[in-house]
Write a protein that holds these residues in place. Structure first.
Motif: not given
Length: 138
Positions: A97-109
């Motif tokens: 779930k962290i990886d999925q949110v990271q993909q949607r949030s972008g590299e700056d987050v």
């Protein structure tokens, strides 16, 4: 049936068919669809993690008391996918779930960092907090 009502019926049927076809056209990852639906944030991930870890002992006790019931044909731990209520399964799911949110949030987050900070300030006891943080870093 008059020509006008036939045209209306055809138009409505065509629109419904298009709507159904559009919904079935793309095969979306079920986890991604659920993440969009739930709208996971670091706060929600940590809240879910804390709840699942808190209930971990209860689920483990329930698993042991269930034993190899003849109705079930075994325990959930004997399932090929493993026990969904184990610590490792919970951590694996949270990491996903962290990886999925990271993909949607972008590299700056940095979602993992945000989750880690919230766990450090969260409700888990010190021993479990340390265990969870170490498992998430692996």
């Amino acid at each position: 049936m008059s020509v006008r009502s036939a045209r209306v019926c055809f138009s409505v049927s065509f629109l419904l068919l298009c709507a159904i076809a559009a919904g079935c056209a793309g095969e979306e990852d079920p986890i991604e669809a659920r993440l969009k639906e739930v709208g996971y944030t670091p706060e929600k991930i940590v809240a879910e993690l804390e709840l699942r870890i808190k209930n971990l002992d209860k689920m483990s006790a329930h698993q042991h008391s269930a034993g190899n019931d003849s109705k079930q044909g075994g325990t959930r731990a004997s399932d090929p996918r493993g026990n969904p209520f184990s610590f490792d399964s919970i951590i694996k799911d949270i990491k996903h779930k962290i990886d999925q949110v990271q993909q949607r949030s972008g590299e700056d987050v940095n979602v993992l960092e945000q989750v880690t900070q919230k766990i450090e300030n969260g409700k888990l006891d010190d021993t479990m907090r340390k265990r969870v943080l170490e498992a998430l870093q692996k």
